[in-house]
Motif scaffolding. Structure first.
Motif, PDB file in Angstrom:
ATOM      1  N   LEU A 108      -7.795 -15.258  -5.507  1.00 41.80           N
ATOM      2  CA  LEU A 108      -8.444 -14.012  -5.109  1.00 41.80           C
ATOM      3  C   LEU A 108      -8.385 -13.763  -3.606  1.00 41.80           C
ATOM      4  CD1 LEU A 108     -11.548 -14.107  -7.465  1.00 41.80           C
ATOM      5  CD2 LEU A 108      -9.552 -12.613  -7.653  1.00 41.80           C
ATOM      6  N   THR A 109      -7.947 -14.770  -2.847  1.00 39.12           N
ATOM      7  CA  THR A 109      -7.877 -14.585  -1.395  1.00 39.12           C
ATOM      8  C   THR A 109      -6.451 -14.336  -0.917  1.00 39.12           C
ATOM      9  OG1 THR A 109      -7.551 -16.943  -0.921  1.00 39.12           O
ATOM     10  CG2 THR A 109      -9.827 -16.161  -1.129  1.00 39.12           C
ATOM     11  N   LEU A 110      -5.479 -14.408  -1.829  1.00 38.69           N
ATOM     12  CA  LEU A 110      -4.071 -14.263  -1.443  1.00 38.69           C
ATOM     13  C   LEU A 110      -3.595 -12.852  -1.726  1.00 38.69           C
ATOM     14  CD1 LEU A 110      -1.400 -15.410  -0.466  1.00 38.69           C
ATOM     15  CD2 LEU A 110      -0.982 -16.238  -2.788  1.00 38.69           C
ATOM     16  N   TRP A 111      -3.518 -12.054  -0.660  1.00 45.49           N
ATOM     17  CA  TRP A 111      -3.034 -10.672  -0.756  1.00 45.49           C
ATOM     18  C   TRP A 111      -2.155 -10.348   0.444  1.00 45.49           C
ATOM     19  CZ3 TRP A 111      -4.056  -8.570  -5.319  1.00 45.49           C
ATOM     20  CH2 TRP A 111      -5.197  -8.985  -6.018  1.00 45.49           C
ATOM     21  N   GLY A 112      -1.202  -9.454   0.225  1.00 45.49           N
ATOM     22  CA  GLY A 112      -0.430  -8.931   1.347  1.00 45.49           C
ATOM     23  C   GLY A 112      -1.195  -7.786   1.986  1.00 45.49           C
ATOM     24  N   GLN A 113      -0.477  -7.033   2.830  1.00 46.01           N
ATOM     25  CA  GLN A 113      -1.135  -5.920   3.523  1.00 46.01           C
ATOM     26  C   GLN A 113      -1.228  -4.688   2.629  1.00 46.01           C
ATOM     27  OE1 GLN A 113       2.027  -6.632   3.849  1.00 46.01           O
ATOM     28  NE2 GLN A 113       3.072  -4.654   3.697  1.00 46.01           N
ATOM     29  N   GLY A 114      -0.465  -4.671   1.531  1.00 45.32           N
ATOM     30  CA  GLY A 114      -0.474  -3.535   0.627  1.00 45.32           C
ATOM     31  C   GLY A 114       0.428  -2.417   1.117  1.00 45.32           C
ATOM     32  N   THR A 115       0.727  -1.494   0.210  1.00 43.00           N
ATOM     33  CA  THR A 115       1.520  -0.319   0.557  1.00 43.00           C
ATOM     34  C   THR A 115       0.856   0.902  -0.074  1.00 43.00           C
ATOM     35  OG1 THR A 115       3.758   0.625   0.588  1.00 43.00           O
ATOM     36  CG2 THR A 115       3.137  -0.595  -1.395  1.00 43.00           C
ATOM     37  N   GLN A 116       0.681   1.934   0.722  1.00 40.84           N
ATOM     38  CA  GLN A 116      -0.055   3.131   0.281  1.00 40.84           C
ATOM     39  C   GLN A 116       0.849   4.043  -0.549  1.00 40.84           C
ATOM     40  OE1 GLN A 116      -3.442   4.275   0.948  1.00 40.84           O
ATOM     41  NE2 GLN A 116      -2.823   5.757  -0.609  1.00 40.84           N
ATOM     42  N   VAL A 117       0.347   4.437  -1.697  1.00 38.69           N
ATOM     43  CA  VAL A 117       1.014   5.428  -2.546  1.00 38.69           C
ATOM     44  C   VAL A 117       0.072   6.625  -2.667  1.00 38.69           C
ATOM     45  CG1 VAL A 117       1.819   5.955  -4.873  1.00 38.69           C
ATOM     46  CG2 VAL A 117       2.350   3.737  -3.836  1.00 38.69           C
ATOM     47  N   THR A 118       0.572   7.782  -2.321  1.00 44.12           N
ATOM     48  CA  THR A 118      -0.216   9.008  -2.404  1.00 44.12           C
ATOM     49  C   THR A 118       0.540  10.011  -3.254  1.00 44.12           C
ATOM     50  OG1 THR A 118      -1.158   8.613  -0.206  1.00 44.12           O
ATOM     51  CG2 THR A 118      -1.371  10.829  -1.127  1.00 44.12           C
ATOM     52  N   VAL A 119      -0.099  10.481  -4.304  1.00 50.94           N
ATOM     53  CA  VAL A 119       0.520  11.435  -5.215  1.00 50.94           C
ATOM     54  C   VAL A 119      -0.230  12.759  -5.095  1.00 50.94           C
ATOM     55  CG1 VAL A 119       1.234  11.906  -7.573  1.00 50.94           C
ATOM     56  CG2 VAL A 119       1.098   9.533  -6.771  1.00 50.94           C
ATOM     57  N   SER A 120       0.466  13.785  -4.674  1.00 52.34           N
ATOM     58  CA  SER A 120      -0.146  15.089  -4.507  1.00 52.34           C
ATOM     59  C   SER A 120       0.015  15.921  -5.775  1.00 52.34           C
ATOM     60  CB  SER A 120       0.484  15.818  -3.324  1.00 52.34           C
ATOM     61  OG  SER A 120       1.849  16.055  -3.567  1.00 52.34           O
ATOM     62  N   SER A 121      -0.958  16.766  -6.029  1.00 53.40           N
ATOM     63  CA  SER A 121      -0.932  17.590  -7.252  1.00 53.40           C
ATOM     64  C   SER A 121      -0.237  18.911  -7.014  1.00 53.40           C
ATOM     65  CB  SER A 121      -2.361  17.832  -7.722  1.00 53.40           C
ATOM     66  OG  SER A 121      -3.115  18.442  -6.713  1.00 53.40           O
TER      67      SER A 121
END
Length: 121
Positions: A108-121
């Motif tokens: 639970l402590t092992l994560w990367g920085q993540g990548t943002q996904v934004t979906v517009s309507s």
């Protein structure tokens, strides 16, 4: 130790597609199962998809739209996302999984920085 780095996020219109990548480094030979998670603003992190030893599994919300794959030789994990919806908007993370068909990460402590996904309507 394992290090994770996600990439490939961006802004896309509803119905569009994106392909996320996750580069794993370090003691990757210890990892049998990998997965994708996501966290929308103000919500808890949730399981998206998992893969390992020839098996894939998905959250119901993405089944039929997302495809997880991996290249063990390159220590890469991918998430092909099609037919994106506004509710798919989140930061996406990759992580080693606890076990086959599990929706729980092994650490639970092992994560990367993540990548943002934004979906517009």
């Amino acid at each position: 130790q394992v290090q994770l780095a996600e990439s490939g996020g961006g802004l896309v219109q509803a119905g569009g597609s994106l392909r996320l990548s996750c580069a794993a480094s370090g003691r990757t030979y210890t990892i049998y199962y990998m997965g994708w998670f996501r966290q929308a603003s103000g919500k808890e992190r949730e399981f998206v998809a998992g893969i390992g030893l020839g098996v894939t599994w998905y959250a119901d919300s993405v089944k039929g739209r997302f495809t997880i794959s991996r290249d063990n030789a390159k220590n890469m994990l991918y998430l092909q996302m099609n037919s994106l919806k506004p509710e798919d908007t989140a930061v996406y993370y990759c992580a080693p999984m606890k076990s086959r068909l599990s929706s729980i990460p092994s650490d639970l402590t092992l994560w990367g920085q993540g990548t943002q996904v934004t979906v517009s309507s």
